[in-house]
Write an enzyme that holds these catalytic residues in place. Structure first.
Site, PDB file in Angstrom:
ATOM      1  N   ASP A   1       0.823  -1.328   0.135  1.00  0.00           N
ATOM      2  CA  ASP A   1      -0.027  -0.139  -0.089  1.00  0.00           C
ATOM      3  C   ASP A   1       0.953   1.318   0.077  1.00  0.00           C
ATOM      4  OD1 ASP A   1      -2.364   1.353   0.001  1.00  0.00           O
ATOM      5  OD2 ASP A   1      -2.744   1.470   2.284  1.00  0.00           O
TER       6      ASP A   1
ATOM      7  N   ASN B   1       1.969   6.915   3.038  1.00  0.00           N
ATOM      8  CA  ASN B   1       2.770   5.824   3.739  1.00  0.00           C
ATOM      9  C   ASN B   1       4.129   5.881   3.511  1.00  0.00           C
ATOM     10  OD1 ASN B   1       0.869   4.765   5.020  1.00  0.00           O
ATOM     11  ND2 ASN B   1       0.179   3.276   3.531  1.00  0.00           N
TER      12      ASN B   1
ATOM     13  N   ASP C   1       3.522   1.585   8.039  1.00  0.00           N
ATOM     14  CA  ASP C   1       2.417   0.763   7.845  1.00  0.00           C
ATOM     15  C   ASP C   1       2.533  -0.118   7.008  1.00  0.00           C
ATOM     16  OD1 ASP C   1      -0.082   0.124   8.086  1.00  0.00           O
ATOM     17  OD2 ASP C   1      -1.338   1.909   7.202  1.00  0.00           O
TER      18      ASP C   1
END
Length: 332
Positions: free
Chosen positions: A205, A210, A222
């Site tokens: 992701d 992030n 994350d």
């Protein structure tokens, strides 16, 4: 599905959060700030020594303990090689994941930063070098307990769930199903054109939120969506703008990336397919979490006809993009 699985955080009071952190061995001073997270619940917690930790309460039923620990070991492996990631803290009992009542909890050091300027070539090269280093480590062994990014789980299972969920307006159900089936066939064609690519451990992701930037450069946070898949998945979300702009940006990323890890250029065929899968999966994610009170508050437009008209229009645009040639890059 049980009520606990539908509304897993109904009993997570501020006192429960602080008590969980203290039972893990850290003494709190009462400061607590909820951070932006929907899938899990994440809090910045002040400690008696004036420092902070970040406490993450994992959503019930999403990952097994083994899968969460595999994520933790991946970030520890990267950190041990001096890659700028944020691995979990180890409790006094030698654990990175502990149970507190019905909750599974991990603590992380607080790491700040700002959103990187992804339109700047040198910024993209530095991010590319970091991704190349990460993928060089990631390719050495597979995940054993985490999922693989594939068409079945991200597209087929997702659109079928949406059709059965009642969220798609009845007048649009037939059009949505027909379009989803077409998109799946097109995505399968993109995967076939990419050939037999290597599936590696991914951040999963890797959007700008992030990737945090400090004076020392970028670091990744994350890894909750870490899974197996093609390397391009961690690259394409850094792209924006029109086709020419995205080609320039990808050239900058790969200029840094290939300093440390060879890129399979056939994976350029996957970019629009992966974007399409993400869009379908995202809609299904909201629908699956709708019983969680945080979701209707955060996405009040989701169960209205205007959203579905726009969602279908965006997917039709993806259908056209998947039929185009992949980005043309300056291959060195």
């Amino acid at each position: 599905m049980s009520d606990d699985a539908q509304t897993p955080y109904s009993n997570l009071s501020p006192d429960a959060v602080l008590n969980a952190v203290e039972r893990s061995g850290w003494r709190c001073d009462g400061r607590q700030l909820a951070l932006n997270s929907f899938e899990n619940r994440v809090y910045q917690i002040g400690l008696e020594d004036g420092s902070f930790v970040v406490a993450k309460f994992y959503r019930t039923g999403r990952w097994s303990d083994a899968a969460i620990l595999e994520e933790h070991r991946f970030t520890q492996e990267l950190a041990a090689l001096e890659l700028p990631v944020v691995p979990p803290l180890v409790t006094a009992a030698g654990e990175t994941l502990f149970h507190d009542g019905n909750f599974r909890v991990a603590l992380f050091p607080r790491r700040g930063g700002r959103t990187p300027d992804l339109e700047h070539g040198e910024t993209l090269k530095r991010i590319g070098r970091l991704m190349g280093r990460m993928h060089g480590v990631a390719a050495q062994r597979p995940f054993e307990h985490r999922e693989t990014l594939d068409i079945q789980s991200f597209a087929i299972d997702s659109y079928q769930f949406l059709l059965s969920s009642g969220f798609v307006p009845p007048a649009l159900e037939q059009a949505y199903q027909s379009l989803a089936e077409t998109l799946v066939a097109q995505a399968q064609g993109c995967f076939e054109r990419a050939g037999n690519f290597q599936s590696i451990r991914l951040h999963g992701d890797c959007h700008a939120g992030n990737i945090l930037w400090t004076d020392e450069g970028p670091h990744f946070v994350d890894f909750d969506d870490a899974r197996m898949g093609p390397a391009i998945q961690d690259l394409w979300m850094c792209l924006s703008g029109d086709r020419e702009e995205r080609a320039v940006q990808m050239n900058h990323l790969l200029d840094g990336y290939e300093t440390f890890f060879e890129f399979d250029y056939r994976q350029l065929h996957l970019i629009e397919a992966l974007r399409t899968l993400r869009m379908i999966h995202y809609a299904a994610w909201i629908a699956r979490r709708w019983a969680d009170p945080a979701f209707p508050r955060a996405f009040p437009w989701f169960d209205g006809p205007r959203y579905w008209d726009e969602h279908i229009l965006a997917l039709r645009e993806q259908s056209a993009l998947m039929d185009e040639q992949p980005l043309s890059l300056l291959v060195s």
